[in-house]
Design a protein around this motif. Structure first.
Motif, PDB file in Angstrom:
ATOM      1  N   SER B 525      28.447  -7.535  -1.669  1.00 48.41           N
ATOM      2  CA  SER B 525      28.481  -7.790   0.088  1.00 48.41           C
ATOM      3  C   SER B 525      28.207  -9.341  -0.088  1.00 48.41           C
ATOM      4  CB  SER B 525      27.120  -6.927   0.471  1.00 48.41           C
ATOM      5  OG  SER B 525      25.960  -7.876  -0.106  1.00 48.41           O
ATOM      6  N   PRO B 526      28.789  -9.709   1.306  1.00 48.18           N
ATOM      7  CA  PRO B 526      28.562 -11.023   1.641  1.00 48.18           C
ATOM      8  C   PRO B 526      27.174 -11.700   1.509  1.00 48.18           C
ATOM      9  CG  PRO B 526      29.743  -9.830   3.470  1.00 48.18           C
ATOM     10  CD  PRO B 526      29.319  -8.908   2.635  1.00 48.18           C
ATOM     11  N   ASP B 527      26.169 -10.703   1.850  1.00 46.38           N
ATOM     12  CA  ASP B 527      24.763 -11.359   1.579  1.00 46.38           C
ATOM     13  C   ASP B 527      24.423 -11.825   0.285  1.00 46.38           C
ATOM     14  OD1 ASP B 527      24.428 -11.092   4.216  1.00 46.38           O
ATOM     15  OD2 ASP B 527      23.287  -9.098   4.047  1.00 46.38           O
ATOM     16  N   ALA B 528      24.986 -10.864  -0.716  1.00 46.26           N
ATOM     17  CA  ALA B 528      24.794 -11.101  -2.104  1.00 46.26           C
ATOM     18  C   ALA B 528      25.544 -12.300  -2.450  1.00 46.26           C
ATOM     19  CB  ALA B 528      25.310  -9.936  -3.009  1.00 46.26           C
ATOM     20  N   GLU B 548      27.137  -2.435   1.056  1.00 47.62           N
ATOM     21  CA  GLU B 548      26.771  -3.003  -0.226  1.00 47.62           C
ATOM     22  C   GLU B 548      28.091  -3.339  -0.888  1.00 47.62           C
ATOM     23  OE1 GLU B 548      25.177   0.193   0.160  1.00 47.62           O
ATOM     24  OE2 GLU B 548      24.049  -1.323   1.312  1.00 47.62           O
ATOM     25  N   ARG B 549      29.020  -2.712  -0.681  1.00 46.20           N
ATOM     26  CA  ARG B 549      30.408  -2.985  -1.565  1.00 46.20           C
ATOM     27  C   ARG B 549      31.600  -3.104  -0.374  1.00 46.20           C
ATOM     28  NH1 ARG B 549      27.979  -3.778  -5.568  1.00 46.20           N
ATOM     29  NH2 ARG B 549      26.403  -2.207  -6.393  1.00 46.20           N
ATOM     30  N   ARG B 550      31.441  -4.330   0.230  1.00 46.00           N
ATOM     31  CA  ARG B 550      32.790  -4.470   1.167  1.00 46.00           C
ATOM     32  C   ARG B 550      33.230  -5.620   0.982  1.00 46.00           C
ATOM     33  NH1 ARG B 550      30.857  -6.937   6.230  1.00 46.00           N
ATOM     34  NH2 ARG B 550      28.682  -7.344   6.124  1.00 46.00           N
ATOM     35  N   VAL B 551      33.138  -6.648   0.089  1.00 46.60           N
ATOM     36  CA  VAL B 551      33.974  -7.513  -0.291  1.00 46.60           C
ATOM     37  C   VAL B 551      34.103  -7.728  -1.535  1.00 46.60           C
ATOM     38  CG1 VAL B 551      33.189  -8.879   1.927  1.00 46.60           C
ATOM     39  CG2 VAL B 551      32.024  -9.299  -0.087  1.00 46.60           C
ATOM     40  N   LEU B 552      35.208  -8.391  -2.123  1.00 46.25           N
ATOM     41  CA  LEU B 552      35.421  -8.797  -3.450  1.00 46.25           C
ATOM     42  C   LEU B 552      34.449 -10.101  -3.902  1.00 46.25           C
ATOM     43  CD1 LEU B 552      39.229  -8.008  -3.497  1.00 46.25           C
ATOM     44  CD2 LEU B 552      37.271  -7.116  -5.119  1.00 46.25           C
ATOM     45  N   LEU B 556      30.606 -14.377 -10.322  1.00 45.36           N
ATOM     46  CA  LEU B 556      29.864 -13.451 -11.043  1.00 45.36           C
ATOM     47  C   LEU B 556      28.225 -13.513 -10.954  1.00 45.36           C
ATOM     48  CD1 LEU B 556      32.748 -12.995 -12.056  1.00 45.36           C
ATOM     49  CD2 LEU B 556      31.727 -12.086 -14.166  1.00 45.36           C
ATOM     50  N   LEU B 557      27.711 -14.466 -10.656  1.00 41.08           N
ATOM     51  CA  LEU B 557      26.337 -14.688 -10.703  1.00 41.08           C
ATOM     52  C   LEU B 557      25.612 -13.603 -10.067  1.00 41.08           C
ATOM     53  CD1 LEU B 557      23.515 -16.012 -11.398  1.00 41.08           C
ATOM     54  CD2 LEU B 557      24.033 -17.740  -9.884  1.00 41.08           C
ATOM     55  N   PRO B 558      26.117 -13.287  -8.624  1.00 38.00           N
ATOM     56  CA  PRO B 558      25.141 -12.091  -7.794  1.00 38.00           C
ATOM     57  C   PRO B 558      25.351 -10.887  -8.659  1.00 38.00           C
ATOM     58  CG  PRO B 558      26.791 -13.525  -6.544  1.00 38.00           C
ATOM     59  CD  PRO B 558      27.146 -13.908  -7.865  1.00 38.00           C
ATOM     60  N   SER B 559      26.348 -10.679  -9.576  1.00 39.34           N
ATOM     61  CA  SER B 559      26.482  -9.469 -10.233  1.00 39.34           C
ATOM     62  C   SER B 559      25.565  -9.341 -11.287  1.00 39.34           C
ATOM     63  CB  SER B 559      28.054  -9.303 -10.725  1.00 39.34           C
ATOM     64  OG  SER B 559      28.841  -9.359  -9.933  1.00 39.34           O
ATOM     65  N   LEU B 560      25.590 -10.463 -12.286  1.00 37.49           N
ATOM     66  CA  LEU B 560      24.544 -10.646 -13.228  1.00 37.49           C
ATOM     67  C   LEU B 560      22.983 -10.718 -12.702  1.00 37.49           C
ATOM     68  CD1 LEU B 560      26.441 -12.736 -15.966  1.00 37.49           C
ATOM     69  CD2 LEU B 560      26.472 -10.602 -15.620  1.00 37.49           C
ATOM     70  N   ALA B 561      22.833 -11.296 -11.542  1.00 35.55           N
ATOM     71  CA  ALA B 561      21.564 -11.184 -11.100  1.00 35.55           C
ATOM     72  C   ALA B 561      21.192  -9.967 -10.750  1.00 35.55           C
ATOM     73  CB  ALA B 561      21.392 -12.290  -9.775  1.00 35.55           C
ATOM     74  N   GLU B 562      21.958  -9.154 -10.572  1.00 37.79           N
ATOM     75  CA  GLU B 562      21.679  -7.662  -9.986  1.00 37.79           C
ATOM     76  C   GLU B 562      21.275  -7.184 -11.054  1.00 37.79           C
ATOM     77  OE1 GLU B 562      23.990  -4.167  -7.881  1.00 37.79           O
ATOM     78  OE2 GLU B 562      24.753  -6.074  -7.315  1.00 37.79           O
ATOM     79  N   VAL B 563      21.988  -7.158 -12.214  1.00 39.53           N
ATOM     80  CA  VAL B 563      21.683  -6.527 -13.495  1.00 39.53           C
ATOM     81  C   VAL B 563      20.212  -7.211 -13.992  1.00 39.53           C
ATOM     82  CG1 VAL B 563      22.138  -6.588 -16.031  1.00 39.53           C
ATOM     83  CG2 VAL B 563      23.957  -6.467 -14.417  1.00 39.53           C
ATOM     84  N   PRO B 673      15.408 -23.091  -7.909  1.00 35.90           N
ATOM     85  CA  PRO B 673      14.185 -22.219  -7.476  1.00 35.90           C
ATOM     86  C   PRO B 673      14.737 -21.512  -6.063  1.00 35.90           C
ATOM     87  CG  PRO B 673      13.379 -24.407  -8.032  1.00 35.90           C
ATOM     88  CD  PRO B 673      15.098 -24.509  -8.094  1.00 35.90           C
ATOM     89  N   GLU B 674      15.274 -22.131  -5.193  1.00 33.81           N
ATOM     90  CA  GLU B 674      15.835 -21.226  -4.057  1.00 33.81           C
ATOM     91  C   GLU B 674      16.916 -20.359  -4.355  1.00 33.81           C
ATOM     92  OE1 GLU B 674      14.330 -21.812  -1.252  1.00 33.81           O
ATOM     93  OE2 GLU B 674      13.005 -22.871  -1.890  1.00 33.81           O
ATOM     94  N   THR B 675      17.614 -20.462  -5.267  1.00 35.72           N
ATOM     95  CA  THR B 675      18.750 -19.655  -5.558  1.00 35.72           C
ATOM     96  C   THR B 675      18.071 -18.434  -6.367  1.00 35.72           C
ATOM     97  OG1 THR B 675      20.121 -21.376  -6.110  1.00 35.72           O
ATOM     98  CG2 THR B 675      21.037 -19.323  -6.669  1.00 35.72           C
ATOM     99  N   ALA B 676      17.199 -18.705  -7.082  1.00 32.98           N
ATOM    100  CA  ALA B 676      16.725 -17.738  -8.078  1.00 32.98           C
ATOM    101  C   ALA B 676      15.942 -16.688  -6.888  1.00 32.98           C
ATOM    102  CB  ALA B 676      15.662 -18.250  -8.993  1.00 32.98           C
ATOM    103  N   LYS B 677      15.107 -17.330  -6.096  1.00 32.00           N
ATOM    104  CA  LYS B 677      14.260 -16.698  -5.218  1.00 32.00           C
ATOM    105  C   LYS B 677      15.248 -15.750  -4.177  1.00 32.00           C
ATOM    106  CE  LYS B 677      11.893 -18.291  -1.516  1.00 32.00           C
ATOM    107  NZ  LYS B 677      11.142 -19.543  -0.721  1.00 32.00           N
ATOM    108  N   ALA B 678      16.377 -16.278  -3.662  1.00 34.83           N
ATOM    109  CA  ALA B 678      17.282 -15.571  -2.745  1.00 34.83           C
ATOM    110  C   ALA B 678      17.835 -14.282  -3.766  1.00 34.83           C
ATOM    111  CB  ALA B 678      18.516 -16.265  -2.660  1.00 34.83           C
ATOM    112  N   PHE B 679      17.759 -14.417  -4.997  1.00 33.01           N
ATOM    113  CA  PHE B 679      18.623 -13.295  -5.920  1.00 33.01           C
ATOM    114  C   PHE B 679      17.107 -12.455  -6.084  1.00 33.01           C
ATOM    115  CE2 PHE B 679      22.144 -16.046  -7.013  1.00 33.01           C
ATOM    116  CZ  PHE B 679      22.925 -15.107  -6.587  1.00 33.01           C
ATOM    117  N   GLY B 680      16.231 -12.746  -5.862  1.00 33.67           N
ATOM    118  CA  GLY B 680      14.899 -12.170  -6.300  1.00 33.67           C
ATOM    119  C   GLY B 680      14.527 -11.984  -7.690  1.00 33.67           C
ATOM    120  N   ILE B 681      15.038 -13.248  -8.331  1.00 40.26           N
ATOM    121  CA  ILE B 681      14.399 -13.214  -9.590  1.00 40.26           C
ATOM    122  C   ILE B 681      13.473 -14.516  -9.955  1.00 40.26           C
ATOM    123  CG2 ILE B 681      16.062 -11.886 -11.016  1.00 40.26           C
ATOM    124  CD1 ILE B 681      17.846 -13.866 -11.319  1.00 40.26           C
ATOM    125  N   ASP B 682      12.632 -14.605 -10.861  1.00 37.30           N
ATOM    126  CA  ASP B 682      11.726 -15.788 -11.033  1.00 37.30           C
ATOM    127  C   ASP B 682      12.377 -16.745 -11.380  1.00 37.30           C
ATOM    128  OD1 ASP B 682       9.338 -16.732 -10.809  1.00 37.30           O
ATOM    129  OD2 ASP B 682       8.626 -16.189 -12.772  1.00 37.30           O
TER     130      ASP B 682
END
Lengths: 347, 804
Positions: B525-528, B548-552, B556-563, B673-682
């Protein structure tokens, strides 16, 4: 002299008796000083040789040497024994718990889909195929039209497509690389390639469907390629992947870009043909789609279909991985839970 | 395609071939049968009965006590709760001892004090699909026609002894979308005769047809119509209803049922209009006008476009060709005359129209895949005959047929050389056997020496090329009879190219360094992607399935952050993952050409290491990542250096560009830290290597050097420099200063210390140097000279002091 000899004997007996009692290296050193040192009784006795008669002296000297040698030998023996005992003790004290783990050398795992792809690649490399890769964002032209699927062809329903524009889409199969490869080869033969890659279909994700998955395409083009060659090639592949007792079964089917077309079944990898839950009792599992390259596809790609022929096949690594590793839900393959992936740590 | 076994058997001799055996034969011939389902879902002991009397149950408001004649003399007393349990109705009666679907056993029983000797059944209770029945039949007792014989077994009455084969038809076999096509196919497979009548003589009315047809579009090659009068608006006979239901079609009324029945039988969709609603009795088949409106049979107002075909009269549209009729020409109770249509419409056009309007009727599916031009007339004749026979209709005049100038042929010829067929398939099959197969298929064969012409009837539109004939031979001879042979081709080397070999190595190297390979979705998603403030706008799908799945992805970072998020939420304390994947980059949107597909090796370290006996659990840090990269790049032959990075989504003090030669080939760093926070990881460390760049910078092959014959010497120094001085810069100064000597063979920092004994703002760095000369053992003087030179350079360039 008799008296001296008696003394010698007694000395020897006493010394040896004491030696047997010694259990520490320090005591052994003291014993040596006491019985074999400069100020030892033995030395003192040997000095009394001067008081003996000329003819008695060699005999006495011989006796003294005998005793000295005996004590030396006993000493060495004792020393060796003591050293061994002490080393044994030290080693015993150094004993560790060999059941504790070794120092960790972190080890991850290759993703099960990649494992399967690599294995399949290796089998086909061994048969002289090359591997080619292609774009995931394809044109309608390559993904459909050059594969004998003109616009509005009902067979396009077989593959629900993610379009990015009227002409661009996420490839629904790796088959466009058949055409791209033939175009690149510009009429040269033989062509023997496999194409592993990601593909996309407009499917809802569930236990058996994934909007993104992988495929491995195969293409062989040359002169005099027969449908029986397709069967032979796939049979070699099946035996390499699943064991020498494997067999393949072809069933007529339809793909717009092959004619004749076939679904390819293997003996069920679980029951080996007996019939089980995995193969729904049939003894066979569908694993591949295949066929002879459609003459129109050959002609459109610059290969005269009256002269050249070929075969193509396509398979799904996810399905093979699921069969192989007993995975029941395709979503596990894309969830990337490390507890799941850690089960594939074997090299 | 669901098909009734009994219907097939009416036209082709199946001998004692069971439905299951027939299914196997069809599957082997390419018509994969997914399921073989008996119509009878477990009904036995149910017979036709007539309710002769019904009275209110004395103790229950909603029950009635019925007296039912089941043909056994004495009427049975049966208690029934259905509101339509009325005297005079014939209904299915489950006698005591009967079983119903779901294993229900019927016994003599007492209901609220009244004896009940069985059960009167609804459609659902005897296993009929209520969604396929008219609403009146779907609830309450299932009412049988008045003439149904009393006492007859319901299994026979409702054809429940039939079996339905569910065939997964491939799109090319539109011919098998009908009983007619399947009869031909089954007869060919079994090499048996069939009795399907290819020509139907329809009853003709006197005089001329009142209707005129005008073909005003090329997308309708043929259109035929028959007008009928005096139709008796009744329901269709039970046998017809049951066949329709068996094949998954709703039963509605006689006219609709007959059109559907003939469609199933012939594969030719028909449509019935109220003939009196057609202005000037003139049918005009034309393209719709843009913006033209039509209310279709489902009550929806449709706005049409020019590329849709409509059936119209001179005043208005009355139907969407091949898709759905118009409400304005619908058959109603007051309809007196009907016009039956049998036509062929352009498949692509019908398909597009259906897609545009979100419709997908049975008729539409058949037009899309192509109908047989040779079936148009007989299908119309068959429907006319059925309406005359079953509905008492009278045809008015003959049918009217209009077609385009070039009439589609009823057959065509394909050249066929038997020897070439054998060569293409790789098996031995005699000429006679091939000819027999063609004959079984109903194809004509003109043998001229070794060159044949095979004549294919129009119902097999899928057979147009010689290769199609090969397939017919192969599948009817049996794919099982194809031997396995080995391709005779020149030997080719099978090997991975440089990129493939490098990636295969990288995968193994990373795994051996503790990283897990992951495979993530390219659609996001664009948000991710937002936290990365990428200069690339992501490429959107035209019709996404979810938000959740509407753009390419552009990264890769958002994908790995999701993992990482998934794992941290599932009791995994941390880990290191990598993916060899692509991001999709374009500078032009909307997209006009294939975008760049950038392949990277992306890595992420998140959470904590797994604690061991020897090292406590700790958070992953920059140096974990860098260690892996150094090892990986060294193994892949890339000489990389690390330069402070300016990437905004990474920690400014803990990130580096990876540079090889002049080119930046990747990046490594702790997430901002802001990026990490946006992805929901510490906290996490990300690294990526661009595959194409890495490939471009790889060094030439390894070269061996002779081992030195003279011993070398090691010297350690400790210097104090400013805290922010980079150790890498210190080492580079030493390396460059001593380069000309050619004697510095090893150089590294082995300790960095800040604290007591080191002035505020300064740090102590211990460096070890190894000197060696190829021709002699270095003297102390020579070595001291080199060390002094190094220290001098460090002092000049970095304000370094030798630590005492």
């Amino acid at each position: 002299m008799e008296a001296l000899i008696v003394q010698l004997r007694r000395l020897q007996e006493t010394a040896l008796a004491e030696l047997t009692k010694i259990s520490a290296t320090k005591d052994l050193t003291n014993w040596r000083v006491q019985y074999l040192g400069k100020k030892s009784e033995l030395n003192a006795l040997s000095k009394q040789m001067g008081g003996l008669r000329q003819e008695e002296r060699p005999l006495f000297g011989e006796r003294v040497n005998e005793v000295r040698n005996a004590l030396e030998a006993a000493y060495l023996e004792r020393q060796t024994a003591l050293a061994a005992a002490e080393q044994a003790l030290r080693l015993a004290q150094e004993t560790i718990d060999i059941t504790l783990p070794g120092r960790a050398i972190g080890r991850g795992a290759i993703h099960p889909i990649s494992r399967v792809i690599q294995e399949i690649e290796d089998i086909f490399l061994g048969m002289g195929f090359s591997i080619v890769d292609g774009p995931e964002i394809e044109t309608d032209h390559y993904n459909f039209e050059l594969l004998n699927l003109p616009k509005d062809h009902p067979a396009r329903d077989m593959q629900d497509t993610f379009y990015l524009s009227d002409e661009l889409l996420l490839r629904t199969h790796t088959s466009p690389m058949q055409v791209r490869t033939m175009e690149r080869m510009q009429g040269d033969v033989p062509i023997k390639v496999i194409v592993p890659g990601r593909v996309y279909r407009r499917d809802e994700d569930d236990a058996t469907h994934s909007h993104q998955f992988t495929q491995i395409e195969g293409l062989v083009v040359g002169e005099g390629i027969r449908m029986s060659d397709l069967k032979g090639t796939l049979e070699s592949f099946a035996k390499a992947l699943f064991g020498p007792e494997q067999r393949v079964r072809l069933r007529p089917s339809y793909f717009p870009f092959t004619e004749p077309s076939a679904e390819v079944d293997l003996l069920c990898v679980h029951c080996h043909g007996e019939g089980c839950r995995v193969c729904k009792g049939t003894g066979w599992i569908e694993i591949l789609g295949a066929g002879m390259v459609h003459p129109r596809v050959l002609d459109m790609s610059g290969y005269d279909s009256t002269r050249y022929s070929g075969f193509a096949f396509g398979m799904g690594p996810e399905r093979i991985a699921m069969l192989r590793y007993g995975i029941s839900d395709i979503r596990l393959l894309y969830q990337n839970d490390l507890r799941f992936l850690a089960q594939f740590a074997r090299a | 395609m669901k098909v009734s076994y009994q219907w097939l058997r009416e036209y082709v001799d199946l001998a004692d071939l069971s439905p299951e055996a027939l299914a196997d034969k069809l599957t082997s011939a390419g018509l994969a049968v997914d399921a073989v389902e008996p119509r009878n879902k477990g009904v036995s002991g149910v017979v036709v009965g007539e309710i002769v009397a019904a009275r209110q149950h004395p103790n229950a408001d909603r029950l009635r006590v019925c007296m039912v004649n089941v043909g056994t003399g004495e009427p049975l007393q049966i208690v029934c709760g259905a509101p339509n349990a009325n005297p005079g109705l014939r209904v299915p009666v489950a006698l005591p001892g009967a079983t119903l679907p779901g294993g229900v056993q019927i016994r003599r029983t007492t209901l609220r004090g009244v004896e009940s000797n069985g059960m009167l059944c609804s459609a659902a209770e005897i296993g009929l699909e209520t969604r396929l029945l008219p609403s009146a039949q779907a609830t309450g007792l299932f009412v049988l026609p008045e003439e149904t014989p009393i006492g007859e077994d319901i299994v026979k009455v409702l054809c429940l002894d039939d079996v339905v084969l569910d065939i997964d038809l491939t799109p090319n076999r539109s011919d098998c979308f009908s009983i007619r096509g399947l009869v031909h196919e089954v007869a060919a497979i079994l090499r048996s005769r069939h009795s399907f009548p290819e020509h139907i003589e329809a009853p003709k009315g006197a005089g001329e047809s009142p209707i005129a047809i005008d073909l005003a579009t090329e997308r309708c090659p043929r259109y035929e119509a028959q007008v009928l009068d005096g139709i008796n608006q009744t329901s269709s006979p039970l046998w017809m209803q049951m066949r329709l239901i068996a094949m998954g079609i709703r039963t509605i009324d006689l006219v609709v049922d007959v059109t559907n029945y003939v469609m199933l039988e012939w594969g030719q969709p028909l449509h019935a209009f109220d003939a009196d609603s057609i202005a000037q009795s003139q049918i005009v088949v034309r393209q719709a006008h843009d913006g033209e409106e039509l209310v279709t049979l489902d009550g929806q107002k449709r706005t049409l476009t020019r590329d849709m075909i409509v059936i119209s009269d001179p005043e208005k549209a009355i139907g969407l060709a091949g898709v759905m009729g118009g409400e304005n020409s619908e058959i109603t109770a007051s309809t007196r005359r009907i016009a039956l249509e049998s036509a062929r419409f352009d498949g692509s056009s019908v398909r597009r129209t259906g897609q545009r309007l979100g419709l997908r009727s049975e008729a539409q599916q058949r037009f899309e895949k192509g109908v047989d031009p040779a079936a148009i007339s007989p299908a119309l004749a068959r429907a006319t005959a059925l309406l005359v026979e079953l509905g008492g209709a009278r045809p008015i005049g003959p049918s009217v047929a209009v077609h385009q100038e070039r009439k589609a042929g009823d057959s065509w010829q394909i050249p066929f050389v038997p020897e070439q067929c054998r060569e293409a398939l790789g098996f031995a099959i005699s000429n006679d056997e091939m000819e027999a197969i063609f004959h079984a298929l109903g194809f004509g064969v003109h043998r001229q020496e070794d060159k044949w012409l095979v004549e294919v009837p129009s119902r097999r539109a899928d057979v147009t090329l010689t290769a199609d004939l090969y397939e017919e031979i192969a599948r009817l001879h049996g794919y099982d009879n194809i031997p396995s042979t080995v391709t005779v081709l020149p030997v080719t080397p099978g090997m991975r190219d440089r990129r493939q070999a490098m990636l295969a190595k990288a995968r193994v190297l990373l795994v051996n360094m503790g990283l897990f390979e992951v495979r993530t979705y390219a659609l996001t998603s664009p948000d991710a992607l937002a936290p990365l403030s990428s200069p690339y706008r992501p490429i959107p799908l035209l019709l996404p399935m979810s938000d959740e799945r509407r753009v390419l992805r552009t990264h890769l970072l958002p994908s790995l952050a999701e993992v990482a998020v998934h794992n941290l939420a599932h009791q995994v304390p941390g880990g290191a993952v990598f993916e060899i994947g692509k991001s999709y980059l374009t500078s032009e949107l909307p997209l006009r050409s294939q975008p760049q597909e950038r392949e990277v090796i992306a890595m992420l370290w998140f959470g904590e290491t797994e604690g061991t006996l020897y090292e406590k659990a700790r958070r992953y840090d920059f140096y974990d990542a860098k260690g892996v990269l150094e090892n990986l790049l060294a193994a892949l032959g890339a000489d990389a250096s690390y330069v402070r990075s300016a990437i905004p989504w990474l920690h400014p003090g803990r990130s580096a560009d990876i540079v090889a030669g002049e080119e930046t080939i990747g990046v490594v760093g702790e997430l901002h830290p802001e990026t990490a926070k946006a992805f929901g990881i510490d906290r996490a460390i990300y690294a990526e290597i661009d595959v194409a760049s890495l490939l471009a910078t790889r060094e030439s092959d390894m070269q061996a050097k002779a081992l030195p014959r003279f011993p070398g010497s090691r010297r350690d120094i400790a210097i104090v420099v400013d805290r922010e001085t980079l150790v890498g810069d210190l080492l580079r100064t030493v390396r460059e200063r001593l380069a000309t000597s050619g004697l510095l063979q090893g150089l590294r920092a082995f300790d960095v210390y800040v604290g007591e004994g080191v002035p505020e703002g300064r740090k102590s760095v211990a460096i070890t140097m190894f000197f060696q000369h190829a021709e002699h053992t270095l003297t102390d003087d020579e070595i001291e000279q080199l060390v002094a030179t190094a220290i001098d350079a460090l002092r000049v360039n970095h304000n370094a002091q030798l630590r005492s």
